[in-house]
Structure formats: structure tokens, C-alpha cells
Design a protein around this motif. Structure first.
Motif, PDB file in Angstrom:
ATOM      1  N   ALA A  33      30.440 -34.418 -21.021  1.00  0.00           N
ATOM      2  CA  ALA A  33      30.877 -34.652 -22.398  1.00  0.00           C
ATOM      3  C   ALA A  33      29.721 -34.456 -23.371  1.00  0.00           C
ATOM      4  N   ASP A  34      28.548 -34.960 -23.026  1.00  0.00           N
ATOM      5  CA  ASP A  34      27.377 -34.775 -23.877  1.00  0.00           C
ATOM      6  C   ASP A  34      27.000 -33.302 -23.963  1.00  0.00           C
ATOM      7  N   LEU A  35      27.058 -32.616 -22.842  1.00  0.00           N
ATOM      8  CA  LEU A  35      26.705 -31.197 -22.796  1.00  0.00           C
ATOM      9  C   LEU A  35      27.638 -30.363 -23.670  1.00  0.00           C
ATOM     10  N   VAL A  36      28.922 -30.672 -23.662  1.00  0.00           N
ATOM     11  CA  VAL A  36      29.892 -29.922 -24.465  1.00  0.00           C
ATOM     12  C   VAL A  36      29.629 -30.137 -25.955  1.00  0.00           C
ATOM     13  N   ARG A  37      29.301 -31.349 -26.330  1.00  0.00           N
ATOM     14  CA  ARG A  37      29.107 -31.681 -27.749  1.00  0.00           C
ATOM     15  C   ARG A  37      27.749 -31.252 -28.291  1.00  0.00           C
ATOM     16  N   GLU A  42      19.625 -27.560 -28.437  1.00  0.00           N
ATOM     17  CA  GLU A  42      19.114 -28.877 -28.047  1.00  0.00           C
ATOM     18  C   GLU A  42      19.189 -29.122 -26.546  1.00  0.00           C
ATOM     19  N   VAL A  43      19.367 -28.057 -25.761  1.00  0.00           N
ATOM     20  CA  VAL A  43      19.453 -28.180 -24.304  1.00  0.00           C
ATOM     21  C   VAL A  43      18.377 -27.302 -23.679  1.00  0.00           C
ATOM     22  N   ARG A  44      17.624 -27.855 -22.745  1.00  0.00           N
ATOM     23  CA  ARG A  44      16.644 -27.065 -21.993  1.00  0.00           C
ATOM     24  C   ARG A  44      17.375 -26.219 -20.979  1.00  0.00           C
ATOM     25  N   GLY A  45      17.253 -24.921 -21.090  1.00  0.00           N
ATOM     26  CA  GLY A  45      17.927 -24.027 -20.162  1.00  0.00           C
ATOM     27  C   GLY A  45      19.334 -23.726 -20.620  1.00  0.00           C
ATOM     28  N   PRO A  46      20.020 -22.898 -19.854  1.00  0.00           N
ATOM     29  CA  PRO A  46      21.387 -22.518 -20.236  1.00  0.00           C
ATOM     30  C   PRO A  46      22.381 -23.653 -20.000  1.00  0.00           C
ATOM     31  N   LYS A  47      23.271 -23.819 -20.957  1.00  0.00           N
ATOM     32  CA  LYS A  47      24.294 -24.862 -20.829  1.00  0.00           C
ATOM     33  C   LYS A  47      25.176 -24.621 -19.611  1.00  0.00           C
ATOM     34  N   TRP A  48      25.503 -23.373 -19.332  1.00  0.00           N
ATOM     35  CA  TRP A  48      26.363 -23.072 -18.187  1.00  0.00           C
ATOM     36  C   TRP A  48      25.688 -23.470 -16.882  1.00  0.00           C
ATOM     37  N   THR A  69      17.593 -37.116 -18.768  1.00  0.00           N
ATOM     38  CA  THR A  69      16.163 -37.345 -18.966  1.00  0.00           C
ATOM     39  C   THR A  69      15.373 -36.072 -19.242  1.00  0.00           C
ATOM     40  N   TYR A  70      15.746 -34.960 -18.627  1.00  0.00           N
ATOM     41  CA  TYR A  70      14.976 -33.731 -18.774  1.00  0.00           C
ATOM     42  C   TYR A  70      15.714 -32.637 -19.540  1.00  0.00           C
ATOM     43  N   GLY A  71      17.007 -32.523 -19.383  1.00  0.00           N
ATOM     44  CA  GLY A  71      17.753 -31.387 -19.912  1.00  0.00           C
ATOM     45  C   GLY A  71      17.982 -31.395 -21.400  1.00  0.00           C
ATOM     46  N   ARG A  72      17.931 -32.564 -22.025  1.00  0.00           N
ATOM     47  CA  ARG A  72      18.177 -32.632 -23.469  1.00  0.00           C
ATOM     48  C   ARG A  72      16.858 -32.612 -24.213  1.00  0.00           C
ATOM     49  N   LEU A  73      16.802 -31.833 -25.268  1.00  0.00           N
ATOM     50  CA  LEU A  73      15.625 -31.815 -26.125  1.00  0.00           C
ATOM     51  C   LEU A  73      15.757 -32.917 -27.165  1.00  0.00           C
ATOM     52  N   ARG A  74      14.668 -33.535 -27.481  1.00  0.00           N
ATOM     53  CA  ARG A  74      14.668 -34.573 -28.511  1.00  0.00           C
ATOM     54  C   ARG A  74      14.578 -33.904 -29.869  1.00  0.00           C
ATOM     55  N   PRO A  75      15.412 -34.319 -30.835  1.00  0.00           N
ATOM     56  CA  PRO A  75      15.276 -33.740 -32.177  1.00  0.00           C
ATOM     57  C   PRO A  75      13.942 -34.159 -32.795  1.00  0.00           C
TER      58      PRO A  75
END
Length: 78
Positions: A33-37, A42-48, A69-75
Motif C-alpha cells: 500500500a505504501d509502495l503504490v501511494r 521517493e523509492v530506492r530502486g524500481p518500484k516493480w 527501512t531501506y527502500g524509501r527515501l526520506r524527503p
């Protein structure tokens, strides 16, 4: 060690398996759900790639936790 059938497991082990599966499922749903939104910027690497890893790897919650912890970039903070 011989494989045990569900009926042969103790009630405590059955509960642990069910609770573990529920926690893993909840983590996967929350991560997807977080990944879709979240915008791709703001995501490290490809969403797929993250989506495939979260859905297909049986990880006992490790992949969703890695995403959080790792995949999301902090704004950037201002």
C-alpha cells in the motif's frame, strides 16, 4: 526429522504459525500500500522490483521491513 501434519502439532505451535502468517501478511499489505501511494522518486530502486520482492519472496516479514527501512527515501528537511 519426519514431517508433522497439522493435526500432530501442539496447539501452541499452531497458534504461532497462524500469528506469524498474519503478521507477515499484514506487513506485506502495508508495504505494498505504501509502495503504490509513494512517488517513484521517493523509492530506492524500481518500484516493480520492490513489488515483486514483497509479493514473491517468502521472508517472514524481512522484505517488507527492508522496504520500510531501506527502500524509501526520506524527503529533504527544510
Amino acid at each position: 526429522m519426519a514431517r508433522m501434519k497439522w493435526d500432530e502439532l501442539s496447539p501452541r505451535r499452531r497458534r504461532l504459525i497462524v500469528v506469524g502468517g498474519a503478521v507477515d501478511g499484514a506487513l506485506k499489505i502495508a508495504a505494498l500500500a505504501d509502495l503504490v501511494r509513494r512517488p517513484a522518486a521517493e523509492v530506492r530502486g524500481p518500484k516493480w522490483g520492490w513489488a515483486l520482492a514483497i509479493m514473491l519472496i517468502n521472508s517472514a516479514g524481512a522484505v517488507p521491513i527492508a522496504y520500510f527501512t531501506y527502500g524509501r527515501l526520506r524527503p529533504p528537511t527544510t
